[in-house]
Design an enzyme around this catalytic site. Structure first.
Site, PDB file in Angstrom:
ATOM      1  N   ASN A 104       0.829  -1.223   0.000  1.00  0.00           N
ATOM      2  CA  ASN A 104       0.000   0.000   0.000  1.00  0.00           C
ATOM      3  C   ASN A 104       0.859   1.268   0.000  1.00  0.00           C
ATOM      4  O   ASN A 104       0.350   2.379   0.047  1.00  0.00           O
ATOM      5  CB  ASN A 104      -0.984   0.017   1.178  1.00  0.00           C
ATOM      6  CG  ASN A 104      -0.275   0.087   2.528  1.00  0.00           C
ATOM      7  OD1 ASN A 104       0.954   0.231   2.581  1.00  0.00           O
ATOM      8  ND2 ASN A 104      -1.034  -0.005   3.601  1.00  0.00           N
ATOM      9  N   TYR A 134       3.553  -4.865  19.780  1.00  0.00           N
ATOM     10  CA  TYR A 134       4.187  -5.329  18.542  1.00  0.00           C
ATOM     11  C   TYR A 134       4.508  -6.826  18.639  1.00  0.00           C
ATOM     12  O   TYR A 134       4.084  -7.625  17.794  1.00  0.00           O
ATOM     13  CB  TYR A 134       5.464  -4.522  18.277  1.00  0.00           C
ATOM     14  CG  TYR A 134       6.326  -5.121  17.190  1.00  0.00           C
ATOM     15  CD1 TYR A 134       5.870  -5.184  15.873  1.00  0.00           C
ATOM     16  CD2 TYR A 134       7.583  -5.658  17.479  1.00  0.00           C
ATOM     17  CE1 TYR A 134       6.643  -5.768  14.882  1.00  0.00           C
ATOM     18  CE2 TYR A 134       8.357  -6.228  16.496  1.00  0.00           C
ATOM     19  CZ  TYR A 134       7.886  -6.289  15.199  1.00  0.00           C
ATOM     20  OH  TYR A 134       8.648  -6.868  14.212  1.00  0.00           O
TER      21      TYR A 134
HETATM   22  N1  UFG Z   1      20.166   2.050  20.086  1.00  0.00           N
HETATM   23  C1  UFG Z   1      20.885   3.141  20.549  1.00  0.00           C
HETATM   24  N2  UFG Z   1      20.646   4.355  19.959  1.00  0.00           N
HETATM   25  C2  UFG Z   1      19.747   4.530  18.949  1.00  0.00           C
HETATM   26  C3  UFG Z   1      19.029   3.405  18.480  1.00  0.00           C
HETATM   27  C4  UFG Z   1      19.257   2.178  19.077  1.00  0.00           C
HETATM   28  O1  UFG Z   1      21.685   3.034  21.457  1.00  0.00           O
HETATM   29  O2  UFG Z   1      19.578   5.664  18.486  1.00  0.00           O
HETATM   30  C5  UFG Z   1      20.406   0.740  20.689  1.00  0.00           C
HETATM   31  C6  UFG Z   1      19.167   0.121  21.286  1.00  0.00           C
HETATM   32  O3  UFG Z   1      18.981   0.563  22.607  1.00  0.00           O
HETATM   33  C7  UFG Z   1      19.476  -1.372  21.157  1.00  0.00           C
HETATM   34  C8  UFG Z   1      20.324  -1.460  19.894  1.00  0.00           C
HETATM   35  O4  UFG Z   1      20.808  -0.138  19.675  1.00  0.00           O
HETATM   36  O5  UFG Z   1      20.248  -1.780  22.231  1.00  0.00           O
HETATM   37  C9  UFG Z   1      19.543  -1.906  18.673  1.00  0.00           C
HETATM   38  O6  UFG Z   1      18.377  -1.106  18.578  1.00  0.00           O
HETATM   39  P1  UFG Z   1      17.430  -1.130  17.294  1.00  0.00           P
HETATM   40  O7  UFG Z   1      16.349  -0.138  17.539  1.00  0.00           O
HETATM   41  O8  UFG Z   1      18.243  -1.003  16.043  1.00  0.00           O
HETATM   42  O9  UFG Z   1      16.854  -2.608  17.294  1.00  0.00           O
HETATM   43  P2  UFG Z   1      16.073  -3.397  18.445  1.00  0.00           P
HETATM   44  O10 UFG Z   1      17.004  -4.445  18.947  1.00  0.00           O
HETATM   45  O11 UFG Z   1      15.464  -2.517  19.447  1.00  0.00           O
HETATM   46  O12 UFG Z   1      14.844  -3.974  17.609  1.00  0.00           O
HETATM   47  C10 UFG Z   1      14.917  -5.062  16.743  1.00  0.00           C
HETATM   48  C11 UFG Z   1      13.871  -4.909  15.645  1.00  0.00           C
HETATM   49  C12 UFG Z   1      12.492  -4.883  16.238  1.00  0.00           C
HETATM   50  C13 UFG Z   1      12.295  -6.122  17.057  1.00  0.00           C
HETATM   51  C14 UFG Z   1      13.395  -6.291  18.074  1.00  0.00           C
HETATM   52  C15 UFG Z   1      13.288  -7.614  18.715  1.00  0.00           C
HETATM   53  O13 UFG Z   1      14.111  -3.718  14.934  1.00  0.00           O
HETATM   54  O14 UFG Z   1      11.543  -4.859  15.204  1.00  0.00           O
HETATM   55  O15 UFG Z   1      14.673  -6.227  17.458  1.00  0.00           O
HETATM   56  O16 UFG Z   1      13.725  -7.533  20.003  1.00  0.00           O
HETATM   57  F1  UFG Z   1      11.131  -6.070  17.730  1.00  0.00           F
END
Ligand code: UFG
Length: 331
Positions: free
Chosen positions: A32, A140
């Site tokens: 979409n 989610y």
């Molecule tokens: N982080 C930072 N600064 C930022 C962004 C992220 O320090 O600006 C850290 C986060 O705290 C985390 C790591 O980088 O420790 C990775 O963060 P992301 O947001 O890149 O990814 P996540 O691990 O939070 O999320 C991923 C997927 C989600 C899913 C999740 C499963 O993107 O869709 O893993 O736990 F739900």
């Protein structure tokens, strides 16, 4: 085979479309364009349409008669899902049920579903295998787990066979530089650091340095987008060869800390990134690392881009391309 890729204009879906075309499958993309990009769909048939539109779904299935469906179209931001659970359940659950209904109507019984490591919540142990309990911490993760349960029931009742792939941290970009990550807003660590390295962003904030990890920052399992997609191809083969419904964790099996990712980006790009130390982000477990042995043994999946520097190198190549494109537009 004819494969319907729902959400094929998004980050993971667009790489999947490319891989399916390279493997000589016929591809129909349904998207979409709420967050995807039309120009990311590099071939096959493209239909702009929504999973909430049953008439559109009917037309797609009647006209194209897919043999299998891959479903990438969901909302993916954990924080947003807490603030707006209604849209997450509507899109990620109700719309997926619509898709499954139409599949049953047209007797399409092979389904590959994008699930997530968020179905586990705070882990009891790492690496996390498929037997680890499911205790999602947010709407989610719960929305994805609900569909996993639905699929297990549909397998028994309707013989609809599916593979749920629980992604850990999808990262990287097409090694040929044609595709990459274009989220808006971007919330993922690697593209954010790359944007800080290229100058599109002023700095990067590290969410917490007081975790119980060797350098105090969170550890995640980054899996190259090409390896993620090759697992879907392997899952398709598995279903075609009569495999039973199942679910698999998809990751590298090795974790990297936020600091290690920062170091890798600075090394690959040759740029210094301005880093701000911030507080912990709500709901972030200290470590999330996959045990993906079952995907290797049952699906015969063979990841190839397993080192962090290669993942970052391909993502950096894409960032440079985005930067060039942005400067041409503004010139
Ligand atoms: N982080 C930072 N600064 C930022 C962004 C992220 O320090 O600006 C850290 C986060 O705290 C985390 C790591 O980088 O420790 C990775 O963060 P992301 O947001 O890149 O990814 P996540 O691990 O939070 O999320 C991923 C997927 C989600 C899913 C999740 C499963 O993107 O869709 O893993 O736990 F739900």
């Amino acid at each position: 085979m004819k494969v319907l890729v729902v959400g094929g204009a998004g980050y993971i879906g667009s790489h999947m479309v490319k891989m399916l075309l390279n493997a000589n499958h016929q591809v129909i993309t349904l998207d979409n364009l709420s967050s995807g990009h039309r120009d990311a769909v590099i071939g096959g048939v493209f239909v702009e349409g929504d999973l909430a539109d049953n008439d559109c779904l009917y037309r797609v299935f009647e006209e194209h008669k897919p043999d299998a469906v891959m479903h990438f179209a969901s909302f993916i931001q954990v924080g947003e899902s807490v603030r707006k659970p209604d849209i997450y359940y509507r899109n990620n659950v109700t719309n997926t049920l619509n898709l499954l209904d139409i599949m049953l109507k047209f007797n399409v019984k092979k389904f590959i579903f994008s699930s997530t490591a968020a179905v586990f919540g705070e882990p009891d142990y790492v690496p996390i295998d498929e037997a680890h309990p499911n205790r999602p911490l947010n709407p989610y993760g719960r929305s994805k787990l609900m569909i996993e349960h639905v699929l297990a029931d549909y397998a028994k009742a309707f013989d609809l066979r599916s593979v749920c792939l629980r992604y850990f941290n999808a990262a990287g970009a097409d090694p040929e530089g044609q595709l990459g990550e274009r989220h808006d807003p971007e919330t993922h660590l690697i593209p954010l650091i790359l944007q800080a390295a290229s100058g599109r962003r002023e700095n990067i904030q590290v969410f917490g340095r007081d975790y119980d990890t060797p350098d105090g920052t969170c550890i995640r399992d980054y899996i190259h987008i090409v390896d993620l997609c090759s697992a879907h191809l392997a899952a398709l083969d598995y279903l075609v060869n009569g495999g039973e419904s199942d679910r698999f964790n998809l990751g590298n099996g090795s974790g990297f800390s936020v600091q290690e990712v920062l170091d890798a980006v600075q090394k690959v790009s040759g740029k210094q990134v301005k880093v701000i130390d911030g507080p912990r982000r709500d709901g972030d477990p200290a470590r999330l690392v996959a045990d993906a042995k079952r995907a290797r043994s049952v699906l015969n999946w063979k990841p190839v881009f397993t080192d962090l520097e290669t993942i970052v190198k391909h993502a950096w190549q894409w960032e440079i391309k985005c930067l060039d494109r942005a400067s041409k537009v503004s010139a």
